[in-house]
Design a protein around this motif. Structure first.
Motif, PDB file in Angstrom:
ATOM      1  N   ILE A 173       0.832  -1.205   0.000  1.00 47.58           N
ATOM      2  CA  ILE A 173       0.000   0.000   0.000  1.00 47.58           C
ATOM      3  C   ILE A 173       0.864   1.251   0.000  1.00 47.58           C
ATOM      4  O   ILE A 173       0.581   2.220  -0.718  1.00 47.58           O
ATOM      5  CB  ILE A 173      -0.948  -0.025   1.212  1.00 47.58           C
ATOM      6  CG1 ILE A 173      -1.993  -1.137   1.047  1.00 47.58           C
ATOM      7  CG2 ILE A 173      -1.637   1.327   1.402  1.00 47.58           C
ATOM      8  CD1 ILE A 173      -2.852  -1.362   2.268  1.00 47.58           C
ATOM      9  N   SER A 174       1.923   1.229   0.771  1.00 48.13           N
ATOM     10  CA  SER A 174       2.782   2.415   0.883  1.00 48.13           C
ATOM     11  C   SER A 174       3.466   2.771  -0.433  1.00 48.13           C
ATOM     12  O   SER A 174       3.859   3.917  -0.640  1.00 48.13           O
ATOM     13  CB  SER A 174       3.830   2.191   1.975  1.00 48.13           C
ATOM     14  OG  SER A 174       3.214   2.025   3.236  1.00 48.13           O
ATOM     15  N   ILE A 179      -3.782   4.554  -3.683  1.00 48.13           N
ATOM     16  CA  ILE A 179      -4.695   3.686  -2.930  1.00 48.13           C
ATOM     17  C   ILE A 179      -5.369   4.530  -1.865  1.00 48.13           C
ATOM     18  O   ILE A 179      -4.716   5.054  -0.959  1.00 48.13           O
ATOM     19  CB  ILE A 179      -3.944   2.494  -2.318  1.00 48.13           C
ATOM     20  CG1 ILE A 179      -3.396   1.592  -3.435  1.00 48.13           C
ATOM     21  CG2 ILE A 179      -4.873   1.694  -1.393  1.00 48.13           C
ATOM     22  CD1 ILE A 179      -2.527   0.458  -2.945  1.00 48.13           C
ATOM     23  N   VAL A 180      -6.695   4.653  -1.960  1.00 50.12           N
ATOM     24  CA  VAL A 180      -7.421   5.593  -1.101  1.00 50.12           C
ATOM     25  C   VAL A 180      -8.152   4.914   0.046  1.00 50.12           C
ATOM     26  O   VAL A 180      -8.495   5.574   1.033  1.00 50.12           O
ATOM     27  CB  VAL A 180      -8.427   6.426  -1.925  1.00 50.12           C
ATOM     28  CG1 VAL A 180      -7.698   7.239  -2.983  1.00 50.12           C
ATOM     29  CG2 VAL A 180      -9.499   5.543  -2.572  1.00 50.12           C
ATOM     30  N   ALA A 181      -8.422   3.605  -0.050  1.00 52.87           N
ATOM     31  CA  ALA A 181      -9.184   2.930   1.005  1.00 52.87           C
ATOM     32  C   ALA A 181      -9.026   1.432   0.851  1.00 52.87           C
ATOM     33  O   ALA A 181      -8.698   0.923  -0.231  1.00 52.87           O
ATOM     34  CB  ALA A 181     -10.664   3.315   0.939  1.00 52.87           C
ATOM     35  N   THR A 194      -7.656   2.422  10.698  1.00 52.16           N
ATOM     36  CA  THR A 194      -6.722   2.775   9.638  1.00 52.16           C
ATOM     37  C   THR A 194      -5.686   1.675   9.518  1.00 52.16           C
ATOM     38  O   THR A 194      -5.409   0.933  10.475  1.00 52.16           O
ATOM     39  CB  THR A 194      -6.009   4.112   9.916  1.00 52.16           C
ATOM     40  OG1 THR A 194      -5.313   4.029  11.167  1.00 52.16           O
ATOM     41  CG2 THR A 194      -7.007   5.262   9.959  1.00 52.16           C
ATOM     42  N   ASP A 197      -1.798   4.009   6.970  1.00 50.40           N
ATOM     43  CA  ASP A 197      -2.226   5.397   6.777  1.00 50.40           C
ATOM     44  C   ASP A 197      -3.382   5.538   5.800  1.00 50.40           C
ATOM     45  O   ASP A 197      -3.592   6.604   5.211  1.00 50.40           O
ATOM     46  CB  ASP A 197      -1.065   6.280   6.323  1.00 50.40           C
ATOM     47  CG  ASP A 197       0.022   6.380   7.385  1.00 50.40           C
ATOM     48  OD1 ASP A 197      -0.330   6.426   8.581  1.00 50.40           O
ATOM     49  OD2 ASP A 197       1.209   6.397   7.021  1.00 50.40           O
ATOM     50  N   ARG A 198      -4.149   4.475   5.616  1.00 56.01           N
ATOM     51  CA  ARG A 198      -5.351   4.527   4.787  1.00 56.01           C
ATOM     52  C   ARG A 198      -6.544   4.101   5.637  1.00 56.01           C
ATOM     53  O   ARG A 198      -6.407   3.306   6.581  1.00 56.01           O
ATOM     54  CB  ARG A 198      -5.255   3.599   3.580  1.00 56.01           C
ATOM     55  CG  ARG A 198      -4.047   3.754   2.707  1.00 56.01           C
ATOM     56  CD  ARG A 198      -3.906   5.140   2.073  1.00 56.01           C
ATOM     57  NE  ARG A 198      -3.051   5.110   0.913  1.00 56.01           N
ATOM     58  CZ  ARG A 198      -1.728   5.119   0.921  1.00 56.01           C
ATOM     59  NH1 ARG A 198      -1.077   5.146   2.085  1.00 56.01           N
ATOM     60  NH2 ARG A 198      -1.030   5.096  -0.194  1.00 56.01           N
ATOM     61  N   ALA A 255      -4.986   9.640  -2.310  1.00 54.22           N
ATOM     62  CA  ALA A 255      -5.159   9.313  -0.893  1.00 54.22           C
ATOM     63  C   ALA A 255      -5.214  10.564  -0.032  1.00 54.22           C
ATOM     64  O   ALA A 255      -5.940  10.635   0.955  1.00 54.22           O
ATOM     65  CB  ALA A 255      -4.031   8.392  -0.431  1.00 54.22           C
ATOM     66  N   THR A 258      -8.900  12.459  -0.383  1.00 53.35           N
ATOM     67  CA  THR A 258     -10.081  11.615  -0.327  1.00 53.35           C
ATOM     68  C   THR A 258     -10.619  11.537   1.093  1.00 53.35           C
ATOM     69  O   THR A 258      -9.853  11.475   2.053  1.00 53.35           O
ATOM     70  CB  THR A 258      -9.742  10.197  -0.828  1.00 53.35           C
ATOM     71  OG1 THR A 258      -9.316  10.267  -2.182  1.00 53.35           O
ATOM     72  CG2 THR A 258     -10.941   9.276  -0.745  1.00 53.35           C
TER      73      THR A 258
END
Length: 268
Positions: A173-174, A179-181, A194, A197-198, A255, A258
């Motif tokens: 993800i990092s 990638i927002v969610a 979380t 950090d998402r 990200a 959002t």
């Protein structure tokens, strides 16, 4: 964008599981909406048989929005592919990309055949990287969905069968600011937190609800799983916000631009 979300239907050929699924899906169908998509995050079937998937296909048919599914630990890839996807039976991971307006939704198969915990296989991680790099325009906002989530809930039994390589998932993800969610299921518990950090939102169970530590002091599945609680669902409102006049829908750093708001409901 508005995404409906159901999880853990556990259709088993019995009247109880089907009635609860019908109750939730009829509630969603009755809403003026519209929904942009329906996420179904695994354990669609209880035993992974073709008749169970035939029931699922019937219940999900004609939903007034695209239906995006992924398998859970109770699902079996061969019958799942044959009935729900119309594909030849195969034991390879069922990973799928869906475009929902400006959003790309990657439905990840992190199941391990014969086991309850999840694992992000190298094949699936590579598919995510390749898909984001080669199949999507730069800056496309991406949502990931999976069955077994990468976080602990503070309950020994269910925490022992989560994603077993969450650190690798966090690293993946990092790498991708688009990638927002992240959405998941498996825990039969309406949960928001979380991860990497998402925002991470887990759908409640349709077939049952999980009791957590402050509700029960036992480690027996019969006490932890509440089959009398009403079936639930989630509705996610995803706002892709502008970062600047040159970025009208927040696509440069999705990200960062959002907001995810999640609403949980039950069907009493």
């Amino acid at each position: 964008m508005t995404l409906a979300h159901v999880s853990d239907l556990h259709l088993d050929g019995g009247a109880r599981a089907e009635e609860r699924a019908v109750r939730v899906l009829d509630r969603l169908r009755s809403m003026p909406g519209p929904f942009d998509a329906l996420l179904v995050t695994g354990d669609i079937a209880d035993h992974g048989t073709e008749p169970e998937y035939e029931a699922a296909a019937r219940l999900l048919a004609d939903f007034p929005a695209p239906v995006l599914c992924l398998p859970g630990n109770h699902d079996v890839r061969g019958p799942y592919r044959k009935v729900l996807l119309g594909e030849p039976a195969s034991d390879t991971p069922v990973n799928r990309l869906h475009r929902v307006g400006p959003l790309a939704v990657l439905m990840l198969d992190v199941t391990v055949p014969g086991r309850d915990e999840g694992h992000l296989a190298g094949e699936t991680a590579a598919w995510v990287r390749t898909t984001i790099r080669d199949a999507l325009p730069p800056g496309t906002p991406v949502a990931l969905a999976l069955h077994q989530p990468p976080v602990a809930l503070g309950r020994g039994l269910v925490d022992s069968i989560m994603l077993d390589n969450a650190d690798e998932f966090a690293a993946l993800i990092s790498e991708h600011p688009g990638i927002v969610a992240v959405f998941g299921g498996h825990t039969h518990s309406a949960t928001v937190t979380t991860f990497a950090d998402r925002p991470l939102a887990l759908g409640p169970g349709v077939t049952s609800t999980l009791r957590l530590d402050w509700e029960t002091g036992t480690d027996e599945w019969g006490e932890v799983i509440d089959r009398t609680a009403p079936p639930g669902y989630a509705v996610h409102v995803l706002e892709l916000q502008a970062e600047s006049p040159d970025d009208p829908v927040g696509l440069v750093a999705p990200a960062a631009g959002t907001r995810l708001t999640t609403h949980f409901r039950t069907c009493g």
